[in-house]
Design an enzyme around this catalytic site. Structure first.
Site, short mmCIF file in Angstrom:
data_model
loop_
_atom_site.label_atom_id
_atom_site.label_comp_id
_atom_site.label_asym_id
_atom_site.label_seq_id
_atom_site.Cartn_x
_atom_site.Cartn_y
_atom_site.Cartn_z
N GLY A 41 0.83 -1.21 0.00
CA GLY A 41 0.00 0.00 0.00
C GLY A 41 0.86 1.25 0.00
N ASP A 42 0.21 2.38 -0.24
CA ASP A 42 0.88 3.69 -0.23
C ASP A 42 2.00 3.78 -1.27
OD1 ASP A 42 -0.74 4.50 2.00
OD2 ASP A 42 0.53 3.27 3.26
N ALA A 46 -2.56 6.66 -7.04
CA ALA A 46 -3.43 7.71 -7.60
C ALA A 46 -2.70 8.58 -8.62
CB ALA A 46 -3.99 8.57 -6.47
N HIS A 70 -6.20 8.66 -0.35
CA HIS A 70 -5.18 9.39 -1.09
C HIS A 70 -5.58 10.83 -1.30
CE1 HIS A 70 -7.47 6.78 -3.95
NE2 HIS A 70 -7.88 7.98 -4.25
N ARG A 167 -23.50 -13.83 6.57
CA ARG A 167 -24.83 -13.58 5.99
C ARG A 167 -25.91 -13.36 7.05
NH1 ARG A 167 -24.35 -18.95 3.33
NH2 ARG A 167 -22.92 -19.04 5.07
N THR A 266 -5.59 -6.84 4.90
CA THR A 266 -6.93 -6.27 4.94
C THR A 266 -7.93 -7.41 4.69
OG1 THR A 266 -8.29 -4.43 4.19
CG2 THR A 266 -6.99 -5.57 2.48
N ASP A 396 13.62 8.95 -7.19
CA ASP A 396 14.57 9.98 -6.76
C ASP A 396 15.12 9.71 -5.36
OD1 ASP A 396 11.81 10.51 -6.10
OD2 ASP A 396 12.54 12.31 -5.08
N GLY A 481 8.39 7.76 -10.84
CA GLY A 481 8.10 9.01 -10.15
C GLY A 481 9.41 9.56 -9.62
P1 IMP Z 1 -8.02 -2.76 7.67
O1 IMP Z 1 -8.01 -2.79 6.17
O2 IMP Z 1 -8.46 -1.43 8.23
O3 IMP Z 1 -8.74 -3.91 8.27
O4 IMP Z 1 -6.48 -2.92 8.15
C1 IMP Z 1 -5.75 -4.11 7.96
C2 IMP Z 1 -4.29 -3.83 7.62
O5 IMP Z 1 -4.22 -3.26 6.31
C3 IMP Z 1 -3.60 -2.85 8.53
O6 IMP Z 1 -2.25 -3.23 8.68
C4 IMP Z 1 -3.69 -1.53 7.79
O7 IMP Z 1 -2.69 -0.63 8.17
C5 IMP Z 1 -3.52 -2.02 6.36
N1 IMP Z 1 -4.13 -1.11 5.38
C6 IMP Z 1 -5.43 -0.98 5.11
N2 IMP Z 1 -5.62 -0.06 4.15
C7 IMP Z 1 -4.40 0.37 3.78
C8 IMP Z 1 -3.94 1.30 2.78
O8 IMP Z 1 -4.72 1.90 2.03
N3 IMP Z 1 -2.58 1.48 2.72
C9 IMP Z 1 -1.71 0.80 3.51
N4 IMP Z 1 -2.11 -0.09 4.43
C10 IMP Z 1 -3.44 -0.31 4.56
#
Ligand code: IMP
Length: 497
Positions: A41-42, A46, A70, A167, A266, A396, A481
């Protein structure tokens, strides 16, 4: 006369057949692209979408909910989106939230308000699938109570997906979908209230006002009904009219609920293939998969991260007090970045890289864990997600390694597990903890590349690194980037829609 009629009939038949064929061909002309993150993630998905999705009629989400986030900058405008797809700046595009998403009406209201305040109209553009699951009030309450071990975003995501799978419990409906609410709002409200009361009783909660919470939830749901899309073929029909669709993945593949670093993941499917099951479109329209990675990796929350600088020490440091102990302000006040970067202790060097890369939560300012580029992970994820175009952000930032004590840019090229070298990622937490990265170093980048836009002007060490990554992963790189601004981007190859 008979002959003339027969000829005419035959010609009509032929015309009809041709028209049919044309219709069938037309229906496959639309192109749908899928963009996903290839790490934790991150990765800056976007900004890549911003470059590539201009020709798309629809920008669609297929997984996750308000846990994504984002910031979009256009001119002096900045909007933070969590659930609404990031195509808001393309004036006529449809913004579609698919059945694989979970929708939180209390959160989405702030996004809509923010968008309206910036004079952007989404009235007839936002569409929410009838089949998307709702995040009910009890889901967020339960996540606040139980999400700490994993380090969730406390948005009730896991509990919403878990009720989707459960459910019902006896006669009590646990899962509520967007369309269920629209069909009978008062009945749905009662269901949400019963679910919340049950969670309060089971957890002996004394500080939750169930009636008030559900009343607010109900009010926001009534406001959202205008965006209801109850036609299961809505996107399919647009595709048949040759309208292009761009799927925007949330979270990233290492956080996939089944194939990620379980249980530190997640709750939705984040792989490219999930775009079609979660996006209400048949996969015959698929055109390209676009994968986005980051040159110096980061992870938020707990869980395996083999290439992390400082390993478990860094994980514990970043998690301290829910991430609040070592925010950006703390690190700025306590460390001289040039000194700490030179440290032989990788944990300290990681702090320096985080400071220079600005790797803190966009709204919370909590520290992200930092690690070197893991090419084993990248190769595995490019292959399993059939990545056609690879983009790597923050290229960079690799120049910062030149200021460290390392002999070059470190890259993970294998793992050592229990004395044996392996060329794939361990599939479970225990083995991931035991795995050690096997590292190779490529020559340092010694010049600032953030002002370069023309790929021909890139220094030779950058080209060497790009070739190495391409050869190792088997994926062609299309862009890098080179800074946070919208134009700090180098297109290495032309994106073909
Ligand atoms: P949840 O999605 O809120 O249940 O979180 C579960 C795990 O996924 C945690 O470690 C969060 O920090 C990570 N996480 C959820 N969404 C993001 C995201 O958009 N970017 C980075 N980590 C995420």
């Amino acid at each position: 006369m008979k002959k003339i009629n027969e000829n005419k009939e035959q010609k009509d038949k032929q015309n009809k057949q041709e028209k049919n064929n044309q219709n069938i061909n037309n229906s496959t002309k639309a192109k749908s692209n899928v963009l996903i993150g290839l790490q934790y993630g991150d990765e800056g998905k976007a900004r890549v979408l911003d470059k590539l999705a201009k020709q798309s009629h629809v920008i669609a989400r297929f997984n996750g909910g308000a846990n994504a986030g984002h910031s979009l900058h256009v001119g002096d405008k900045k909007i933070v989106l969590h659930q609404i797809p990031s195509g808001i700046f393309y004036p006529n595009s449809i913004l579609y939230i698919g059945c694989g998403c979970v929708v939180n009406p209390l959160k989405i209201k702030h996004e809509i308000k923010d968008i309206n305040n910036n004079d952007i109209c989404i009235k007839n553009r936002l569409k929410i699938s009838s089949k998307a699951t709702l995040v009910q009030p009890h889901h967020t309450v339960l996540d606040s109570l139980h999400g700490k071990t994993i380090g969730t975003t406390k948005n009730g995501i896991g509990h919403a997906y878990s009720d989707q799978a459960i459910r019902s419990k006896g006669n009590q409906l646990k899962n509520l979908r967007f369309g269920d609410y629209c069909a009978d709002p008062n009945k749905a409200k009662e269901i949400a209230l019963t679910n919340l009361n049950e969670a309060i009783a089971e957890n002996k909660l004394t500080d939750v006002n169930a009636k008030e919470m559900v009343e607010e939830f109900h009010k926001e749901m009534l406001n959202l009904i205008q965006y209801h899309c109850n036609d299961p073929l809505y996107l399919e029909k647009l595709a048949e009219q040759n309208k292009n669709i761009f799927f925007e993945g949330a979270q990233s593949v290492m956080l996939d609920v089944i194939t990620g670093t379980v249980p530190f993941v997640t709750s939705s499917r984040t792989l490219s293939a999930a775009a079609y099951t979660g996006g209400d479109l048949s996969m015959r329209h698929h055109n390209k998969t676009i994968g986005v990675a980051k040159a110096i990796m980061s992870r938020v929350g707990n869980g395996p991260f083999v290439s992390e600088f400082g390993g478990e020490r860094s994980e514990a440091y970043c998690a301290k007090d829910g991430g609040n102990a070592h925010k950006s302000k703390f690190e700025k006040a306590n460390h001289n970045v040039d000194n700490i970067l030179k440290s032989k202790d990788q944990f300290e060097m990681g702090i320096g890289l985080r400071m220079l890369g600005g790797e803190y939560g966009a709204t919370t300012k909590r520290p992200r864990r930092i690690g070197m580029l893991d090419l084993v992970m990248l190769r595995q994820n490019c292959k399993l997600n059939s990545v056609d175009e690879l983009y790597i952000n923050k290229f960079d930032c690799l120049e910062h390694f030149n200021k460290t004590s390392l002999p070059g840019i470190p890259l993970v090229v294998a793992y050592e597990l229990d004395g044996k070298e392996i060329d794939f990622m361990p599939a479970n937490v225990e083995e991931s903890k035991r795995a050690k990265p096997v590292i190779t170093h490529l020559p340092h980048i010694t010049t600032d590349i953030s002002q370069i836009r023309d790929p021909k002007k890139l220094p030779k060490e950058v080209n060497k690194l790009i070739s190495f990554i391409e050869e190792f992963t088997g994926s062609k790189m299309y862009g890098i980037g080179v800074g946070p601004e919208r134009d700090q981007f180098i297109q290495l190859r032309e994106h073909e829609n």
